[in-house]
Write an enzyme that holds these catalytic residues in place. Structure first.
Site, PDB file in Angstrom:
ATOM      1  NE  ARG A 272      -4.421  -1.116   0.230  1.00  0.00           N
ATOM      2  CZ  ARG A 272      -4.638  -2.141  -0.859  1.00  0.00           C
ATOM      3  NH1 ARG A 272      -3.778  -2.411  -1.780  1.00  0.00           N
ATOM      4  NH2 ARG A 272      -5.500  -2.718  -0.936  1.00  0.00           N
TER       5      ARG A 272
ATOM      6  CG  HIS B  17      -3.579  -0.152  -6.678  1.00  0.00           C
ATOM      7  ND1 HIS B  17      -3.646   0.707  -5.493  1.00  0.00           N
ATOM      8  CD2 HIS B  17      -3.852  -1.395  -6.321  1.00  0.00           C
ATOM      9  CE1 HIS B  17      -4.270  -0.376  -4.678  1.00  0.00           C
ATOM     10  NE2 HIS B  17      -4.076  -1.503  -4.935  1.00  0.00           N
TER      11      HIS B  17
END
Ligand code: GLV
Length: 310
Positions: free
Chosen positions: A223, A271
């Site tokens: 993350r 992502h």
């Protein structure tokens, strides 16, 4: 009994078909305004809905993704289970991404792409062989273990780190603070697959980079908030680190004027390491609903106390 799907309609229509075929007794809906809130027992969503308190009989929230840090701090009633997506499509895609990034760093692809931009024909020799390359994974859950399993086939020296001790055949497993330092000292390519928690926020910082040997590189598929981007840029500019693949950033999308974009030793992807595939995710969810209804723990049940992010 209603299963309310609050994600995109394209994936929702595939979920709807799977529910109709395999779990017709549960009413599947994508329209919150067309169901009685009291009938909603399950919700699938990516982020916590703002009006969660409408659903007085809610039993479980299914997250459509693998990561659940976005639920941290959400007002989810204590009795409501939070379930993350543990699905073969995510595991396979993350593994593909990790293999792509590790092989690219191992074979200097990021350097050759930069050389191509400058029409430079320059061989980087000697090319280290995989048996001499030490590849380490932070996070030994489903994703970390799958990535290590596939990396084995290339003959790399493999290590892994997790908070609590694990044993994986063919992998030197480390745990705890001291275990992390000793693993980092023997790592050429570091892969981060950790969830975002209060313990992992900012973990990829100056201090961690300094523990890696000179020339090491990073694959970040955890993350964005785990990475101190300034520390990464400084380590790359100083030549201490040699390259990085970043699939996640803070914030996302990464603003166009961010320095990470233009750094020649960084490869950025938006992502996309894993995108939940609805065909298999629907079946995973249906299997989980069957477990829940049988009074058993579903796959991916989140310990909410563990997932608080500060
Ligand atoms: C993607 O990052 C996910 O959590 O599925």
């Amino acid at each position: 009994m209603v299963f309310l799907f609050l994600c995109d309609a394209d994936r929702g229509s595939i979920f709807a078909q799977a529910f109709a075929e395999h779990l017709p007794e549960v009413r599947f809906s994508m329209q919150p305004d067309q169901v009685a809130p009291d009938e909603v027992r399950f919700i699938m969503t990516w982020k916590p809905p703002a009006d969660l308190d409408r659903y007085k009989n809610l039993e479980a929230i299914f997250c459509i993704g693998a990561g659940v840090d976005q639920f941290s701090g959400a007002a989810i009633p204590d009795g409501v289970k939070l379930i993350r997506m543990v699905d073969q499509s995510i595991t396979r895609m993350v593994t593909e991404y990790v293999i792509m990034a590790v092989l690219s760093l191992h074979r200097n692809l990021h350097v050759y792409i930069d050389q191509q931009r400058h029409r430079t024909w320059h061989e980087i020799v000697p090319q280290p062989q995989s048996a001499d390359r030490r590849v380490s994974v932070l996070g030994l859950g489903v994703l970390g273990q799958a990535a290590l399993h596939h990396l084995k086939g290339f003959g790399f020296q493999l290590s892994g780190w997790s908070r609590s001790a694990r044993t994986i055949e063919g992998v030197a497993c480390h745990s705890g603070e001291a275990g992390l330092a000793s693993m980092l000292a023997q790592t050429d390519i570091l892969i981060c697959l950790l969830p975002l928690t209060k313990d992992t926020a900012g973990i990829l910082d100056k201090d961690l980079f300094e523990k890696l040997p000179r020339g090491a590189s990073l694959v970040q598929a955890g993350r964005g908030r785990q990475l101190d981007a300034d520390a990464l840029l400084a380590a790359l500019d100083a030549g201490h680190l040699s390259g990085a693949f970043l699939d996640v950033t803070d914030p996302e999308p990464l603003p166009s004027d961010n320095r990470l974009w233009s750094h020649p030793k960084i490869v950025i992807t938006p992502h996309i390491a894993a995108i939940t595939q609805p065909q298999s995710a629907a079946m995973t969810t249906i299997d989980n609903l069957r477990l829940l209804r049988a009074g058993e723990d579903p796959k991916g049940l989140v310990d909410r106390a563990e997932f608080q992010v500060v």
